[in-house]
Design an enzyme around this catalytic site. Structure first.
Site, short mmCIF file in Angstrom:
data_model
loop_
_atom_site.label_atom_id
_atom_site.label_comp_id
_atom_site.label_asym_id
_atom_site.label_seq_id
_atom_site.Cartn_x
_atom_site.Cartn_y
_atom_site.Cartn_z
N GLY A 1 0.83 -1.21 0.00
CA GLY A 1 0.00 0.00 0.00
C GLY A 1 0.85 1.25 0.00
N PHE A 2 1.76 1.35 0.99
CA PHE A 2 2.69 2.49 1.11
C PHE A 2 1.95 3.82 1.22
CE2 PHE A 2 4.71 -0.81 -1.60
CZ PHE A 2 5.61 -1.28 -0.66
N GLY B 1 1.06 -6.76 3.83
CA GLY B 1 2.31 -7.40 3.46
C GLY B 1 3.40 -7.22 4.50
N ASN C 1 8.57 -8.97 16.35
CA ASN C 1 9.09 -10.09 15.56
C ASN C 1 10.29 -9.58 14.76
OD1 ASN C 1 9.56 -11.89 13.36
ND2 ASN C 1 7.48 -12.70 13.55
N GLU D 1 7.25 3.06 8.74
CA GLU D 1 7.73 4.06 7.80
C GLU D 1 9.12 4.59 8.09
OE1 GLU D 1 3.83 6.24 6.38
OE2 GLU D 1 3.78 5.86 8.51
MO1 MOS Z 1 1.25 5.28 5.51
S1 MOS Z 1 2.14 6.48 4.08
O1 MOS Z 1 0.36 6.28 6.54
O2 MOS Z 1 0.39 4.10 4.71
#
Ligand code: MOS
Length: 708
Positions: A238-239, A466, A587, A660
């Protein structure tokens, strides 16, 4: 061992529970799920950047085999124009409502047919006539339409007497840095299948938060949220690009209602580029003043980003300037420039990634001009409390990250002078950058049932895009219940499970772990005097402390070694090391894998990724992976991520998110290494072949030798 004598699952490296199913193809992504009587929609997008649809002629389209019809602004159902997201009403969601076009790539019609091939072929025959109007896609922080950005994330900083401190500084760096428009480029393109049943909307959708998307869809379609059922069992990345409610699900739901059949809308890669959000371009002026000994006196970071008039957005580039270093004066400013472009959305460390590139490059320039080791400069200016608010940090292991990273990387052997290390034709350099990323938890709800057979059914509306969230949450649930992971059945990815923030803001797993831990507590209290099955539910909304006394961040120090071939302009990252302080790690195997992925994203941002628009048409000319370069395996020979011991006191289990931060500091470290290799400071990303060659040519001209 936990108190019940069972080996703790949290802290253990375990492979993804669904890993085998994913690599053998039996894990079903949205487009893999068969739905009876399915029709297929093909999205048609605007080819002008601003204007109006004069006419849509569907005669030929409708005559094609298999075509059920065409949806456009003339026959589409009405949507709620006030529906929106966290940032407020989002007019970009109101698809097919009028003839107005606000950006190239705006979906303007959906051709629906029995097969995807028929829909695609028929869509190619749709004749759209436009009345084009002049567009404006030219981004600059000096654009006449520039305005202050939304302050939804809080006010910008202004402490101390900035101008006086700058005037009293021995050196002042005052430079402008730029980053381009970028695309998330998740491996799985956006896709949705929708159908209606008794006034209820059902959808399978590739997104980052089924519950939040169900809220937006309910609002858009004027129905109760309880009547919207969205599932996202497996999501191929997604990112940030799947945090917003996507055109695919809106159009699929509209078409399913109109044609009274299940409809699937699957975007092509090109359509993902054209129609699903992007990181906005940024332009950032950073001024930093320091005394001769390297003490920072003044920090001024003014960042501007582009957005669309259709929806509010914040690319919060100024976080580093108020977090990383102590200085008597700190000012941050954030500006927005509305342009006729695709509405931007959060992408891979929003704000922090472009912001840290600018800010940590500028900090490096201070070290360069003072001839102080850049690592030492960073250590010298560490704050005791948060520099702007004066509040303590809940945990801050950044110094350990810097020092341990330096030790492993071999920083002490580094010759600080640029352009002195050569291997054959190659210039070699190393660089470092620090980064902080805001951490926290959002409200979430969980339900756990102690089943009669001794297993536990754990239901939480999490989304595993993912990252390994599913695997992590099973471990958290097992420990919280005091049982082995094999006794946990975890159900996620369904809006019916209950309120959940989804996977975003680096807070998905932290938020869900909090809810599961609290629910397990409640269940264990009930278990003592009840017959099985027993169920407990907890919503953490009242438990979230929105005004904690301490500032909460994760931290990282990133070290990079690059080689630069001045003849070809090729930059290769040879080594990349990230040391991370991210709370207690659930993990290590999956966390490390996620951080490495983030660092590769940062490398890609530093060297490759750039969306280019044709100034004449305003259209993206890089809407595919031939034009838009992202890092491949061959770009990263040696990459390492590791953790320093850390524990987040604001979380009941010591966790912080790490989705992130792997991305956020990497581009600056690489840019700083390129400076060290070449003596040229690259202030525009990406550091492409062309830019490196131009810089090398400029260095060869005698009048320009003073760069280093
Ligand atoms: Mo993140 S860029 O808040 O999916």
């Amino acid at each position: 061992m936990n108190p019940d004598g069972i080996t703790a699952a949290v802290g253990e490296s375990r492979p993804r529970v669904e890993g085998r199913r994913k690599v053998t193809g039996s894990a079903h992504y949205v487009a893999d799920v068969p739905v009876p009587d399915l029709a297929h929609g093909w999205m048609v997008t605007a080819t002008v950047s601003r204007g109006r649809i004069r006419d849509i002629d569907a005669t030929d389209t409708l005559a094609q085999p298999g075509v059920l019809g065409v949806l456009d602004h003339r026959n589409a159902r009405r949507l709620n124009p006030d529906a929106g997201s966290y940032f407020g009403p989002d007019r970009s969601l109101s698809l097919l409502q009028d003839e107005v076009i606000a950006y190239a790539g705006r979906p303007i019609a959906l051709v629906v047919a029995e097969t995807p091939e028929q829909a695609r072929a028929a869509a190619a025959m749709l004749r759209v006539a436009y009345d084009a109007e002049p567009h404006d896609i030219e981004f600059s922080m000096n654009h006449p339409a520039v305005r202050p950005a939304s302050t939804l994330f809080g006010p910008e900083a202004d402490t101390g007497d900035l101008e006086a401190e700058l005037a009293a500084s021995t050196v002042v760096v005052d430079e402008v840095y730029r980053t381009p428009e970028e695309n998330h480029s998740a491996m799985e393109p956006h896709v949705a299948t929708a159908w209606w049943e008794d006034g209820h909307l059902h959808a399978l959708d590739s997104n980052q938060g089924p519950f939040t998307i169900s809220q937006v869809m309910a609002s858009l379609f004027f129905i109760d949220r309880d009547r919207v059922h969205i599932r996202a069992e497996h999501v191929g990345g997604g990112f940030g690009g799947k945090t917003i409610c996507g055109a695919q699900i809106i159009l699929a739901a509209m078409a399913a209602e109109h044609f009274e059949r299940p409809v699937r809308v699957a975007l092509t890669r090109r359509q993902v580029f054209l129609a699903t959000g992007s990181r906005p371009p940024t332009e950032q002026r950073v001024r930093i003043g320091a005394d001769a000994g390297g003490r920072l006196r003044a920090i001024h970071h003014h960042a501007a980003f582009a957005l669309s008039p259709l929806s509010e957005y914040i690319e919060w580039c100024t976080e580093q300037a108020r977090t990383l270093y102590a200085a008597p004066a700190i000012r941050t400013e954030l500006s927005a420039v509305p342009l006729d472009i695709l509405p931007p959305c959060s992408m891979r460390g929003p704000g922090a990634a472009p912001g840290s590139f600018a800010f940590e490059s500028a900090v490096d320039e201070v070290a360069e001009r003072l001839r102080i080791d850049p690592l030492r400069l960073r250590l010298l200016n560490q704050p005791v409390v948060a520099p702007v608010s004066g509040r303590p940090f809940s945990t801050r292991r950044l110094v350990t990250c810097l020092q341990e990273g330096a030790r492993r990387f071999g920083w002490a052997q580094r010759d600080p002078r640029p352009r002195v290390r050569r291997e054959g034709n190659l210039l070699v350099g190393t660089g470092v950058a620090a980064v902080a990323f805001m951490a926290g938890a959002f409200p979430a709800s969980a339900t756990i049932t102690a089943e009669a057979d001794g297993t536990f059914s754990v239901r939480i509306g999490a989304c595993d895009i993912g990252t390994g969230a599913r695997t992590a949450l099973i471990a958290v649930a097992a420990d919280a219940l005091g049982v082995g992971t094999e006794q946990i059945h975890l159900y996620i990815g369904d809006s019916d499970i209950g309120p959940n923030p989804g996977a975003g803001g680096s807070r998905g797993t932290t938020s869900c772990a909090f809810a599961i831990t609290e629910t397990a507590k409640a269940l264990r209290e009930k278990l003592a005097d009840a017959d099985l099955p027993v169920t407990a539910s907890v919503d953490t909304t009242p438990l979230i402390n929105w005004q904690p006394g301490e500032e909460r961040y994760t931290y990282s120090a990133v070290f990079a070694e690059v080689t630069v071939d001045p003849a070809t302009g090729e930059v290769r990252v040879r080594r990349l090391l990230g040391m991370f302080a991210v709370g207690r790690v659930i993990n290590p195997l999956l966390a490390r894998s996620q951080l490495i992925g983030g660092m590769i994203g940062g490398l890609s941002m530093a060297l490759h990724e750039e969306e280019v628009r044709d100034p004449v048409t305003g259209r993206l000319v890089t809407a595919d992976f031939a034009g838009y370069h992202i890092s491949a395996h061959a770009d990263v020979p040696d990459i390492e991520a590791d953790f320093v011991a850390d524990y987040e006191p604001q979380d009941p289990s010591g966790f912080n998110g790490l989705g992130e931060i792997g991305n956020a500091g990497t581009a600056a470290a690489i840019a700083n290494a390129v400076w060290h290799a070449t003596g040229t400071r690259h202030r525009d990303l990406p550091i492409s072949l062309g830019r490196v060659i131009e810089a090398a040519a400029a260095q060869d001209r005698p009048e320009a030798v003073s760069v280093a």
